[in-house]
Scaffold this motif. Structure first.
Motif: not given
Length: 123
Positions: A9-18, A70-74, A78-83
């Motif tokens: 997505x489109x975010x501002x500097x300092x924001x987070x996305x997953x 991180x990952x959830x095998x069930x 997989x995820x990428x948390x970006x802060x």
């Protein structure tokens, strides 16, 4: 094996996305996974990777301390948390899969790729 990335997505500097990457395939829990990105006019570069069991993660120096994979095998996801996102994080982000348990840091280490999800970080 098919990969479907989402969450950009489109975010501002300092924001987070997953970001998320859903994987189809019978033995997801045995696959090493990676995230890569490609900025405008740049080559694709390594961002993060995780081993099949999740015990090992690797990060590019540019994202260490800000991104977490991180990952959830069930859920076969997989995820990428970006802060604390920065304008230089702007890129198309790709998830990748390899039919080996280890967490590779090179594009050549992966056999399957998703379609990419766009991340734009404004100043």
């Amino acid at each position: 094996v098919q990969l479907q990335a989402s969450g950009g997505g489109l975010v501002q500097a300092g924001d987070s996305l997953r970001l998320s990457c859903a994987v189809s395939g019978p033995t997801f829990s045995s696959y090493g996974m990676g995230w890569f990105r490609q900025g405008p006019g740049k080559e694709r570069e390594f961002v993060a990777s995780i081993s099949a069991a999740g015990a090992t993660t690797n990060y590019a120096d540019s994202v260490k301390g800000r991104f977490t994979m991180s990952r959830d095998n069930a859920k076969k996801t997989v995820y990428l948390q970006m802060n604390n996102l920065r304008p230089e994080d702007t890129a198309d982000y790709y998830c990748a899969c390899r039919r080996f348990a280890g967490a590779s840091v090179t594009t050549q280490g992966y056999e399957y790729w998703g379609q990419g999800t766009q991340v734009t970080v404004l100043q």
